[in-house]
Design a protein around this motif. Structure first.
Motif, PDB file in Angstrom:
ATOM      1  N   SER A 267       0.816  -1.218   0.000  1.00  0.00           N
ATOM      2  CA  SER A 267       0.000   0.000   0.000  1.00  0.00           C
ATOM      3  C   SER A 267       0.849   1.268   0.000  1.00  0.00           C
ATOM      4  O   SER A 267       0.550   2.223  -0.727  1.00  0.00           O
ATOM      5  CB  SER A 267      -0.933  -0.001   1.217  1.00  0.00           C
ATOM      6  OG  SER A 267      -0.198   0.076   2.427  1.00  0.00           O
ATOM      7  N   VAL A 268       1.887   1.303   0.828  1.00  0.00           N
ATOM      8  CA  VAL A 268       2.739   2.494   0.938  1.00  0.00           C
ATOM      9  C   VAL A 268       4.199   2.049   0.974  1.00  0.00           C
ATOM     10  O   VAL A 268       4.571   1.226   1.810  1.00  0.00           O
ATOM     11  CB  VAL A 268       2.416   3.299   2.214  1.00  0.00           C
ATOM     12  CG1 VAL A 268       3.334   4.513   2.310  1.00  0.00           C
ATOM     13  CG2 VAL A 268       0.948   3.713   2.239  1.00  0.00           C
ATOM     14  N   VAL A 269       5.015   2.600   0.079  1.00  0.00           N
ATOM     15  CA  VAL A 269       6.442   2.279   0.027  1.00  0.00           C
ATOM     16  C   VAL A 269       7.220   3.339   0.796  1.00  0.00           C
ATOM     17  O   VAL A 269       6.981   4.544   0.650  1.00  0.00           O
ATOM     18  CB  VAL A 269       6.927   2.207  -1.437  1.00  0.00           C
ATOM     19  CG1 VAL A 269       8.436   2.074  -1.493  1.00  0.00           C
ATOM     20  CG2 VAL A 269       6.257   1.038  -2.150  1.00  0.00           C
ATOM     21  N   ASP A 270       8.151   2.894   1.638  1.00  0.00           N
ATOM     22  CA  ASP A 270       9.000   3.802   2.422  1.00  0.00           C
ATOM     23  C   ASP A 270      10.420   3.716   1.867  1.00  0.00           C
ATOM     24  O   ASP A 270      11.166   2.784   2.170  1.00  0.00           O
ATOM     25  CB  ASP A 270       8.963   3.396   3.896  1.00  0.00           C
ATOM     26  CG  ASP A 270       9.650   4.406   4.806  1.00  0.00           C
ATOM     27  OD1 ASP A 270      10.702   4.939   4.416  1.00  0.00           O
ATOM     28  OD2 ASP A 270       9.132   4.640   5.916  1.00  0.00           O
ATOM     29  N   ARG A 271      10.809   4.686   1.045  1.00  0.00           N
ATOM     30  CA  ARG A 271      12.110   4.647   0.375  1.00  0.00           C
ATOM     31  C   ARG A 271      13.258   4.725   1.374  1.00  0.00           C
ATOM     32  O   ARG A 271      14.295   4.056   1.196  1.00  0.00           O
ATOM     33  CB  ARG A 271      12.208   5.789  -0.635  1.00  0.00           C
ATOM     34  CG  ARG A 271      11.174   5.744  -1.752  1.00  0.00           C
ATOM     35  CD  ARG A 271      11.325   4.489  -2.588  1.00  0.00           C
ATOM     36  NE  ARG A 271      10.367   4.455  -3.687  1.00  0.00           N
ATOM     37  CZ  ARG A 271      10.129   3.384  -4.433  1.00  0.00           C
ATOM     38  NH1 ARG A 271      10.776   2.254  -4.183  1.00  0.00           N
ATOM     39  NH2 ARG A 271       9.249   3.437  -5.424  1.00  0.00           N
ATOM     40  N   ALA A 272      13.115   5.527   2.405  1.00  0.00           N
ATOM     41  CA  ALA A 272      14.196   5.656   3.385  1.00  0.00           C
ATOM     42  C   ALA A 272      14.420   4.333   4.098  1.00  0.00           C
ATOM     43  O   ALA A 272      15.570   3.901   4.299  1.00  0.00           O
ATOM     44  CB  ALA A 272      13.850   6.762   4.394  1.00  0.00           C
ATOM     45  N   ALA A 273      13.339   3.655   4.477  1.00  0.00           N
ATOM     46  CA  ALA A 273      13.469   2.358   5.142  1.00  0.00           C
ATOM     47  C   ALA A 273      14.069   1.323   4.213  1.00  0.00           C
ATOM     48  O   ALA A 273      14.843   0.461   4.649  1.00  0.00           O
ATOM     49  CB  ALA A 273      12.100   1.901   5.651  1.00  0.00           C
ATOM     50  N   GLU A 274      13.749   1.423   2.932  1.00  0.00           N
ATOM     51  CA  GLU A 274      14.298   0.459   1.957  1.00  0.00           C
ATOM     52  C   GLU A 274      15.799   0.676   1.778  1.00  0.00           C
ATOM     53  O   GLU A 274      16.550  -0.282   1.589  1.00  0.00           O
ATOM     54  CB  GLU A 274      13.572   0.575   0.627  1.00  0.00           C
ATOM     55  CG  GLU A 274      12.136   0.079   0.693  1.00  0.00           C
ATOM     56  CD  GLU A 274      11.499  -0.073  -0.682  1.00  0.00           C
ATOM     57  OE1 GLU A 274      12.161   0.267  -1.687  1.00  0.00           O
ATOM     58  OE2 GLU A 274      10.350  -0.543  -0.746  1.00  0.00           O
ATOM     59  N   ARG A 275      16.242   1.918   1.879  1.00  0.00           N
ATOM     60  CA  ARG A 275      17.690   2.173   1.774  1.00  0.00           C
ATOM     61  C   ARG A 275      18.411   1.561   2.970  1.00  0.00           C
ATOM     62  O   ARG A 275      19.533   1.074   2.853  1.00  0.00           O
ATOM     63  CB  ARG A 275      17.950   3.690   1.699  1.00  0.00           C
ATOM     64  CG  ARG A 275      17.611   4.283   0.339  1.00  0.00           C
ATOM     65  CD  ARG A 275      18.199   5.680   0.197  1.00  0.00           C
ATOM     66  NE  ARG A 275      17.572   6.626   1.118  1.00  0.00           N
ATOM     67  CZ  ARG A 275      16.484   7.336   0.823  1.00  0.00           C
ATOM     68  NH1 ARG A 275      15.893   7.204  -0.369  1.00  0.00           N
ATOM     69  NH2 ARG A 275      15.988   8.176   1.697  1.00  0.00           N
ATOM     70  N   ASP A 276      17.749   1.569   4.136  1.00  0.00           N
ATOM     71  CA  ASP A 276      18.351   0.958   5.317  1.00  0.00           C
ATOM     72  C   ASP A 276      18.499  -0.550   5.134  1.00  0.00           C
ATOM     73  O   ASP A 276      19.477  -1.149   5.607  1.00  0.00           O
ATOM     74  CB  ASP A 276      17.500   1.232   6.556  1.00  0.00           C
ATOM     75  CG  ASP A 276      17.524   2.701   6.951  1.00  0.00           C
ATOM     76  OD1 ASP A 276      18.467   3.413   6.521  1.00  0.00           O
ATOM     77  OD2 ASP A 276      16.608   3.133   7.679  1.00  0.00           O
ATOM     78  N   VAL A 277      17.543  -1.175   4.434  1.00  0.00           N
ATOM     79  CA  VAL A 277      17.617  -2.607   4.172  1.00  0.00           C
ATOM     80  C   VAL A 277      18.802  -2.922   3.270  1.00  0.00           C
ATOM     81  O   VAL A 277      19.525  -3.909   3.478  1.00  0.00           O
ATOM     82  CB  VAL A 277      16.305  -3.121   3.540  1.00  0.00           C
ATOM     83  CG1 VAL A 277      16.450  -4.582   3.094  1.00  0.00           C
ATOM     84  CG2 VAL A 277      15.155  -2.994   4.521  1.00  0.00           C
ATOM     85  N   GLN A 278      19.020  -2.078   2.291  1.00  0.00           N
ATOM     86  CA  GLN A 278      20.083  -2.299   1.322  1.00  0.00           C
ATOM     87  C   GLN A 278      21.467  -1.992   1.881  1.00  0.00           C
ATOM     88  O   GLN A 278      22.466  -2.517   1.406  1.00  0.00           O
ATOM     89  CB  GLN A 278      19.836  -1.444   0.066  1.00  0.00           C
ATOM     90  CG  GLN A 278      18.560  -1.823  -0.679  1.00  0.00           C
ATOM     91  CD  GLN A 278      18.201  -0.842  -1.771  1.00  0.00           C
ATOM     92  OE1 GLN A 278      18.815   0.230  -1.867  1.00  0.00           O
ATOM     93  NE2 GLN A 278      17.213  -1.177  -2.587  1.00  0.00           N
TER      94      GLN A 278
END
Length: 279
Positions: A267-278
């Motif tokens: 539903s909602v993508v969190d780009r900052a959180a995804e950068r933390d995953v990477q």
């Protein structure tokens, strides 16, 4: 006398042979048709064919795919993660099965969680499901018109919100249900990714309403959870802030929303959180 007796015997044998021939012709199938031998079981279609059923109802060897009570009996955070990739199944009254893979969840930790309906340990008729056995559905109404579906976990007043599904089966029925129940945008055809990309959309698409509150997801006949098929690799899971809880102070920023990275159904993508995953 001997001659006449021989003629009568011959006539009787001829009549018997004729009766046997007629019987064989009556029982023989058309040319090219196959009939089972007395030792072979018939594999014909059932007399009253019904809708296709899930493996939960027809699993061989007594090992159903349905997840039982032990799956739900874990803390909210681990349950929210464990939900990802599992398949939610809703069977309508007419036997139609609607299926979706869970791709997004939110954990609510109970009395300490300022964003939970059970904050402070308060129990009301509305939130009673949150204090029931793990696997109990907690369905509530928001904005006076939409429903959200949660599942209780281990811990007093703790639960997991189901936020989004990847539709797998019954998409046209989902589309009809969403078109009937959604407000506004009448007449516009819904794309597949819009069917279940949000908690209230999910409930509309699966025809989930307040009548499902306090049902047991481990035992109910109309809605259940099945283990999803394993993928070639373990999907990356993003931990991000929950959505729509700005009133909850520091709890509004805690990474208690979980979703499968790269899924177009979230539903909602969190780009900052995804950068933390990477990282």
């Amino acid at each position: 006398m001997p001659a006449r007796g021989g003629a009568q015997l011959s006539r009787r044998l001829g009549q018997k042979k004729q009766r046997l021939l007629e019987a064989e012709q009556h029982q023989s199938p058309p040319d090219g048709a196959w009939t089972p031998s007395p030792r072979e079981p018939s594999l014909g279609l059932p007399a009253t064919p019904g809708p296709q059923r899930s493996i939960y109802f027809s699993s061989p060897q007594g090992h159903p795919a349905r997840l039982g009570s032990e799956f739900f009996d874990q803390p909210a955070v681990s349950l929210a993660r464990a939900f990802l990739g599992q398949v939610l199944v809703r069977q309508l009254d007419n036997g139609t099965e609607l299926r979706g893979r869970i791709v997004e969840t939110e954990a609510y930790l109970g009395p300490e969680d300022e964003a939970a309906h059970s904050r402070g340990g308060r129990q009301t008729p509305r939130n009673r499901s949150m204090f029931m056995e793990p696997g109990t559905l907690y369905v509530y109404l928001i904005y006076g018109m939409y429903f959200c579906m949660n599942v209780s976990s281990r811990g007093e007043g703790a639960c997991v919100l189901l936020r989004a599904l990847e539709p797998l089966g019954g998409l046209e029925t989902m589309r009809q249900l969403r078109s009937t129940l959604r407000k506004g945008a009448a007449g516009r055809a819904l794309r597949d990714r819009e069917l279940c990309s949000g908690p209230s959309k999910l409930c509309q698409a699966l025809a989930i309403d307040k009548s499902f509150d306090q049902r047991d997801l481990a035992k109910d006949k109309a809605v259940w959870l099945e283990r999803g098929p394993p993928g070639p690799t373990e999907p990356a899971v993003v931990a991000a802030a929950r959505v729509g809880i700005g009133h909850a102070g520091e709890w509004a920023h805690k990474p208690l929303r979980f979703y499968i990275q790269g899924s177009p159904w979230v539903s909602v993508v969190d780009r900052a959180a995804e950068r933390d995953v990477q990282a």
